[in-house]
Design a protein around this motif. Structure first.
Motif, PDB file in Angstrom:
ATOM      1  N   GLU A   1      -3.947  -9.315 -14.237  1.00 52.69           N
ATOM      2  CA  GLU A   1      -2.707  -9.080 -14.990  1.00 52.69           C
ATOM      3  C   GLU A   1      -2.123 -10.358 -15.579  1.00 52.69           C
ATOM      4  O   GLU A   1      -1.303 -10.310 -16.495  1.00 52.69           O
ATOM      5  N   ASN A   2      -2.551 -11.533 -15.079  1.00 53.31           N
ATOM      6  CA  ASN A   2      -2.080 -12.811 -15.615  1.00 53.31           C
ATOM      7  C   ASN A   2      -2.997 -13.347 -16.714  1.00 53.31           C
ATOM      8  O   ASN A   2      -2.800 -14.459 -17.195  1.00 53.31           O
ATOM      9  N   GLY A   3      -4.021 -12.571 -17.081  1.00 46.76           N
ATOM     10  CA  GLY A   3      -4.929 -12.989 -18.136  1.00 46.76           C
ATOM     11  C   GLY A   3      -6.060 -13.891 -17.671  1.00 46.76           C
ATOM     12  O   GLY A   3      -6.820 -14.400 -18.475  1.00 46.76           O
ATOM     13  N   LYS A   4      -6.179 -14.105 -16.358  1.00 46.11           N
ATOM     14  CA  LYS A   4      -7.269 -14.926 -15.821  1.00 46.11           C
ATOM     15  C   LYS A   4      -8.517 -14.056 -15.703  1.00 46.11           C
ATOM     16  O   LYS A   4      -8.457 -12.927 -15.247  1.00 46.11           O
ATOM     17  N   ASP A   5      -9.642 -14.614 -16.138  1.00 48.86           N
ATOM     18  CA  ASP A   5     -10.913 -13.889 -16.089  1.00 48.86           C
ATOM     19  C   ASP A   5     -11.721 -14.310 -14.872  1.00 48.86           C
ATOM     20  O   ASP A   5     -11.746 -15.490 -14.512  1.00 48.86           O
ATOM     21  N   PHE A   6     -12.380 -13.343 -14.268  1.00 47.78           N
ATOM     22  CA  PHE A   6     -13.364 -13.608 -13.232  1.00 47.78           C
ATOM     23  C   PHE A   6     -14.690 -13.076 -13.762  1.00 47.78           C
ATOM     24  O   PHE A   6     -14.814 -11.872 -13.992  1.00 47.78           O
ATOM     25  N   ILE A   7     -15.639 -13.964 -13.982  1.00 51.84           N
ATOM     26  CA  ILE A   7     -16.923 -13.532 -14.523  1.00 51.84           C
ATOM     27  C   ILE A   7     -17.803 -13.057 -13.385  1.00 51.84           C
ATOM     28  O   ILE A   7     -18.137 -13.822 -12.481  1.00 51.84           O
TER      29      ILE A   7
END
Length: 189
Positions: A59-65
């Motif tokens: 929800e904070n726009g951080k991506d986990f690949i």
């Protein structure tokens, strides 16, 4: 790091050439969003050429690949089995050619083509088997060890994949990644 499945892409190509299975070829440029998290889609894809990243955005726009997928890897198949929106987004890293198979055709192939069925089941098992050791390694070893392991598996990683994506893949900030890369460079000089 970037896995391939030569057997699945070769067999899908055979099916594509025979026709009658509703398999189409689609092309995408580099950095195109193909599937978006929490949206519904009606196709699965088997990569013919190129590399994609499969990632979850919080929800904070951080991506986990989750993973990088190469030739012969499939994506979008989980949504066929659970009839839910996509759990991950998928974006091309390089120009991409992929076979697109509608959910209906995919289900028909699974039910009527035992070789295709086995290849898909093996591909799903490989995805599961690959993830746990990767995640445990990333949490158990320092950033430098993770970078060295990536470079052993994929020597041109930093030329093809952005530092931001590498950082998101190993679960660190880009600043921490840059610091670790600098320290590794200094050690090697």
């Amino acid at each position: 790091m970037i896995r391939i499945n030569a057997e699945l892409v070769a067999y899908t190509e055979q099916l594509f050439k025979k026709g009658g299975h509703g398999i189409m070829e689609e092309s995408y440029g580099a950095n195109e969003l193909i599937l978006e998290q929490n949206h519904r889609y009606t196709k699965i894809y088997v990569i013919r050429e190129g590399i994609v990243k499969c990632f979850i955005s919080d929800e904070n726009g951080k991506d986990f690949i989750q993973e990088f997928l190469g030739e012969g890897l499939e994506f979008g198949e989980l949504e066929v089995f659970n009839n839910r929106p996509a759990i991950c987004s998928v974006a091309s890293i390089t120009p991409l050619k992929a076979f697109a198979i509608s959910h209906a055709s995919f289900n028909t192939l699974l039910e009527t083509d035992m070789r295709f069925n086995r290849l898909i089941m093996k591909a799903l098992a490989d995805k599961i088997r690959y993830k746990a050791p990767r995640h445990s390694y990333q949490h158990a070893y320092p950033i430098e060890d993770n970078i060295l392991k990536l470079k052993r598996e994929f020597p041109e990683v930093t030329e093809i994949i952005s530092k931001k994506d590498i950082a998101n893949y190993i679960g660190v900030t880009q600043r921490s990644l840059n610091r670790a890369l600098k320290e590794l460079k200094e050690k090697s000089e």
